[in-house]
Design a protein around this motif. Sequence first.
Motif, PDB file in Angstrom:
ATOM      1  N   GLY A 344       0.797  -1.238   0.000  1.00 13.16           N
ATOM      2  CA  GLY A 344       0.000   0.000   0.000  1.00 13.16           C
ATOM      3  C   GLY A 344       0.823   1.278   0.000  1.00 13.16           C
ATOM      4  N   VAL A 345       2.133   1.151  -0.140  1.00 13.61           N
ATOM      5  CA  VAL A 345       3.011   2.326  -0.044  1.00 13.61           C
ATOM      6  C   VAL A 345       2.858   3.253  -1.245  1.00 13.61           C
ATOM      7  CG1 VAL A 345       5.453   2.902  -0.391  1.00 13.61           C
ATOM      8  CG2 VAL A 345       4.782   1.438   1.503  1.00 13.61           C
ATOM      9  N   ARG A 346       2.773   4.549  -0.956  1.00 18.19           N
ATOM     10  CA  ARG A 346       2.793   5.573  -2.007  1.00 18.19           C
ATOM     11  C   ARG A 346       3.875   6.603  -1.681  1.00 18.19           C
ATOM     12  NH1 ARG A 346      -2.933   8.106  -2.920  1.00 18.19           N
ATOM     13  NH2 ARG A 346      -2.004   8.728  -4.905  1.00 18.19           N
ATOM     14  N   ILE A 347       4.325   7.308  -2.696  1.00 17.39           N
ATOM     15  CA  ILE A 347       5.340   8.349  -2.483  1.00 17.39           C
ATOM     16  C   ILE A 347       4.920   9.587  -3.261  1.00 17.39           C
ATOM     17  CG2 ILE A 347       7.256   6.740  -2.111  1.00 17.39           C
ATOM     18  CD1 ILE A 347       8.108   7.125  -4.992  1.00 17.39           C
ATOM     19  N   LEU A 348       5.508  10.732  -2.881  1.00 18.17           N
ATOM     20  CA  LEU A 348       5.247  11.950  -3.649  1.00 18.17           C
ATOM     21  C   LEU A 348       6.454  12.221  -4.534  1.00 18.17           C
ATOM     22  CD1 LEU A 348       3.498  15.158  -2.583  1.00 18.17           C
ATOM     23  CD2 LEU A 348       5.691  15.346  -3.731  1.00 18.17           C
ATOM     24  N   ARG A 349       6.271  12.018  -5.829  1.00 21.24           N
ATOM     25  CA  ARG A 349       7.384  12.219  -6.778  1.00 21.24           C
ATOM     26  C   ARG A 349       7.405  13.668  -7.246  1.00 21.24           C
ATOM     27  NH1 ARG A 349       5.471   8.645 -11.107  1.00 21.24           N
ATOM     28  NH2 ARG A 349       3.557   8.570  -9.902  1.00 21.24           N
ATOM     29  N   ARG A 350       8.627  14.198  -7.410  1.00 22.05           N
ATOM     30  CA  ARG A 350       8.760  15.608  -7.813  1.00 22.05           C
ATOM     31  C   ARG A 350      10.001  15.777  -8.688  1.00 22.05           C
ATOM     32  NH1 ARG A 350       8.725  20.976  -6.854  1.00 22.05           N
ATOM     33  NH2 ARG A 350       6.767  21.850  -6.108  1.00 22.05           N
ATOM     34  N   GLY A 351      10.196  14.829  -9.617  1.00 26.51           N
ATOM     35  CA  GLY A 351      11.434  14.788 -10.397  1.00 26.51           C
ATOM     36  C   GLY A 351      11.432  15.698 -11.609  1.00 26.51           C
ATOM     37  N   TYR A 352      12.592  15.739 -12.268  1.00 25.70           N
ATOM     38  CA  TYR A 352      12.793  16.615 -13.441  1.00 25.70           C
ATOM     39  C   TYR A 352      13.587  15.897 -14.514  1.00 25.70           C
ATOM     40  CZ  TYR A 352      10.923  20.554 -10.902  1.00 25.70           C
ATOM     41  OH  TYR A 352      10.067  21.384 -10.232  1.00 25.70           O
ATOM     42  N   ASN A 353      13.298  16.219 -15.780  1.00 22.82           N
ATOM     43  CA  ASN A 353      14.144  15.791 -16.885  1.00 22.82           C
ATOM     44  C   ASN A 353      15.460  16.556 -16.849  1.00 22.82           C
ATOM     45  OD1 ASN A 353      12.114  14.136 -18.095  1.00 22.82           O
ATOM     46  ND2 ASN A 353      11.145  15.967 -18.947  1.00 22.82           N
ATOM     47  N   PHE A 354      16.526  15.878 -17.253  1.00 18.90           N
ATOM     48  CA  PHE A 354      17.797  16.602 -17.411  1.00 18.90           C
ATOM     49  C   PHE A 354      18.513  16.131 -18.670  1.00 18.90           C
ATOM     50  CE2 PHE A 354      19.291  12.825 -15.084  1.00 18.90           C
ATOM     51  CZ  PHE A 354      20.452  12.502 -15.766  1.00 18.90           C
ATOM     52  N   VAL A 355      19.277  17.026 -19.264  1.00 12.00           N
ATOM     53  CA  VAL A 355      20.260  16.682 -20.303  1.00 12.00           C
ATOM     54  C   VAL A 355      21.503  17.473 -19.942  1.00 12.00           C
ATOM     55  CG1 VAL A 355      20.900  16.763 -22.741  1.00 12.00           C
ATOM     56  CG2 VAL A 355      18.526  16.293 -22.118  1.00 12.00           C
ATOM     57  N   ASP A 356      22.563  16.755 -19.585  1.00  8.84           N
ATOM     58  CA  ASP A 356      23.809  17.410 -19.178  1.00  8.84           C
ATOM     59  C   ASP A 356      24.860  17.225 -20.272  1.00  8.84           C
ATOM     60  OD1 ASP A 356      22.673  18.197 -16.812  1.00  8.84           O
ATOM     61  OD2 ASP A 356      23.501  16.565 -15.634  1.00  8.84           O
ATOM     62  N   GLY A 357      24.546  17.670 -21.476  1.00  9.07           N
ATOM     63  CA  GLY A 357      25.498  17.528 -22.580  1.00  9.07           C
ATOM     64  C   GLY A 357      25.489  16.112 -23.117  1.00  9.07           C
ATOM     65  N   SER A 358      26.656  15.649 -23.583  1.00  5.44           N
ATOM     66  CA  SER A 358      26.706  14.327 -24.213  1.00  5.44           C
ATOM     67  C   SER A 358      27.691  13.432 -23.479  1.00  5.44           C
ATOM     68  CB  SER A 358      27.087  14.454 -25.681  1.00  5.44           C
ATOM     69  OG  SER A 358      28.195  15.301 -25.809  1.00  5.44           O
ATOM     70  N   ASN A 359      27.584  12.133 -23.726  1.00  5.25           N
ATOM     71  CA  ASN A 359      28.467  11.196 -23.046  1.00  5.25           C
ATOM     72  C   ASN A 359      29.605  10.762 -23.968  1.00  5.25           C
ATOM     73  OD1 ASN A 359      27.406   9.209 -24.729  1.00  5.25           O
ATOM     74  ND2 ASN A 359      25.816   8.655 -23.242  1.00  5.25           N
ATOM     75  N   ASP A 360      30.476   9.867 -23.470  1.00 11.30           N
ATOM     76  CA  ASP A 360      31.685   9.541 -24.237  1.00 11.30           C
ATOM     77  C   ASP A 360      31.422   8.536 -25.360  1.00 11.30           C
ATOM     78  OD1 ASP A 360      31.185   7.443 -22.611  1.00 11.30           O
ATOM     79  OD2 ASP A 360      33.072   7.531 -21.481  1.00 11.30           O
ATOM     80  N   VAL A 361      30.170   8.101 -25.531  1.00 16.69           N
ATOM     81  CA  VAL A 361      29.880   7.241 -26.685  1.00 16.69           C
ATOM     82  C   VAL A 361      28.934   7.946 -27.662  1.00 16.69           C
ATOM     83  CG1 VAL A 361      30.378   5.007 -25.617  1.00 16.69           C
ATOM     84  CG2 VAL A 361      28.100   6.002 -25.341  1.00 16.69           C
ATOM     85  N   GLY A 362      28.931   9.258 -27.586  1.00 13.56           N
ATOM     86  CA  GLY A 362      28.180  10.030 -28.575  1.00 13.56           C
ATOM     87  C   GLY A 362      26.684  10.072 -28.335  1.00 13.56           C
ATOM     88  N   GLY A 363      26.266   9.706 -27.158  1.00  4.71           N
ATOM     89  CA  GLY A 363      24.836   9.816 -26.828  1.00  4.71           C
ATOM     90  C   GLY A 363      24.617  11.030 -25.938  1.00  4.71           C
ATOM     91  N   LEU A 364      23.382  11.233 -25.556  1.00  2.93           N
ATOM     92  CA  LEU A 364      23.083  12.324 -24.641  1.00  2.93           C
ATOM     93  C   LEU A 364      23.224  11.845 -23.197  1.00  2.93           C
ATOM     94  CD1 LEU A 364      19.945  13.985 -26.305  1.00  2.93           C
ATOM     95  CD2 LEU A 364      22.288  14.843 -26.267  1.00  2.93           C
ATOM     96  N   ASP A 365      23.823  12.675 -22.371  1.00  4.26           N
ATOM     97  CA  ASP A 365      23.870  12.410 -20.930  1.00  4.26           C
ATOM     98  C   ASP A 365      22.536  12.908 -20.372  1.00  4.26           C
ATOM     99  OD1 ASP A 365      24.295  12.241 -18.241  1.00  4.26           O
ATOM    100  OD2 ASP A 365      26.088  13.496 -18.199  1.00  4.26           O
ATOM    101  N   ALA A 366      21.537  12.052 -20.512  1.00  6.07           N
ATOM    102  CA  ALA A 366      20.162  12.503 -20.268  1.00  6.07           C
ATOM    103  C   ALA A 366      19.456  11.560 -19.317  1.00  6.07           C
ATOM    104  CB  ALA A 366      19.396  12.554 -21.591  1.00  6.07           C
ATOM    105  N   GLY A 367      18.409  12.046 -18.699  1.00  6.38           N
ATOM    106  CA  GLY A 367      17.636  11.167 -17.835  1.00  6.38           C
ATOM    107  C   GLY A 367      16.632  11.909 -16.996  1.00  6.38           C
TER     108      GLY A 367
END
Length: 424
Positions: A344-367
Amino acid sequence: MTAAGGPARLSRRGLLGGGAAAAGVAGAFAAGRLTAPETTPVAGPVASYPFHGERQAGIVTPAQDRLHFVALDVTTDDRDELVALLKAWTEAAARMTNGESAGPVGAVDGPGNVPPDDTGEALDLPPSGLTITFGFGQGLFVDADGKDRFGIADRRPEALEQLPRFSADVLDPARSDGDICIQACADDPQVAVHAIRNLVRIGFGTTAVRWSQLGFGRTSTTSTSQSTPRNLFGFKDGTANIKAEETAALDEHVWVGAEDDPRAGWLAGGSYLVTRRINMTIEVWDRQPLESQEQFVGRTKGSGAPLSGGEEFTEPDFAMSGSNGPIIPTDAHVRVVHPDANDGVRILRRGYNFVDGSNDVGGLDAGLFFIAYLRDPRTHFIPLQRAMSRNDALMEYLRFTGQALFAVPPGVAEGEYVGQALFA
Ligand SMILES: C=CC1=C(C)c2cc3[nH]c(cc4nc(cc5[nH]c(cc1n2)c(C)c5CCC(=O)O)C(CCC(=O)O)=C4C)c(C)c3C=C
Ligand SMILES: [Fe+2]
């Protein structure tokens, strides 16, 4: 500045979208879960949220669009210096959330031979719904050497411990933990950054930045007045979140109760804050067929309705069969983290999208910078994260690169400073 658009000021009609929806919501409250208003009204532009109040703002406040979050280490061992800093931060936070400069003189009106007490980049900008929320980490109570620097070790909440390691954790210590956190949320990124920059400036010599995170798009709703945003997988996120209007659920799942922890009475009415910096391998995700993506989540990508049918706010039917087993797969995210599967557990989520540039394999450092407020991490976070680790289809697309846990004191009354009861 006027306070407007906060939950208390929205008309009942505005909140519920009319009588029929009101009846539906009342029924849903009775059932313990909130269903949708028939229409989702959007709150008007918010001028300001007061810093002072029973609870800290920035928890149930309708989630703003932008985030600047910072974790700091306290560099002094002097209790009086720490208390003086908390007082200075309280004053500055109250001013800035009211749309004023960080200090009483301001960015341009002081003498030319000293640095201004405000950095200036928010001059002419409205408060933009700024909220500033403070939390205390384990290291404030007992430092890495086991030292009780400020004479508060015996008041450390029992649940304020190092979180365990979970699978897919590749935690970077430089993005984890911290003695104090400050969450600034606003509808203008410049206002959020200005707030953190000035609080960090005020703390210079007493605190040092350990890590910080910007977020550009909210991934949850915390009020029925808000429409549901989308995360970087393209799915609606926040549908089943606890909303400000669900006061009984907040008392049960978010606010620390007066009897919860006898040695940490100062935390009663506050909450715990968990952050997880979650990298999403979006390039791999983007190559998955739509139907697979929907099966991983357990909801449709368009409307956000559960795969068992209905609309966005229809409760999932986990018993419904499809042609190949349950229509909501056993490893679908919404099944794994649903209260029915977690005592029965619930939580209050309050997250955000981020993109912090790109990673070392040419993808986005995102999440997704996951932020959750909850009553006790031992019952409300660790089991959920473990359930995800064991059996959640989303896990294949996630890497957890930072985490922290903070105790968030209750609100600050006029004339008091944040966390005052801890030092009384
Ligand atoms: C440990 C808790 C959770 C983590 C970590 C987490 C990561 C995460 N979630 C999504 C996307 C969605 N999550 C959704 C619902 C949802 N998620 C959690 C918990 C964690 N998620 C809960 C408790 C719930 C609500 C479950 C319920 O009560 O029904 C949804 C569905 C829409 C919604 O209800 O919000 C999505 C989509 C991602 C992408 C992610 C990590 C990056
Ligand atoms: Fe989730």
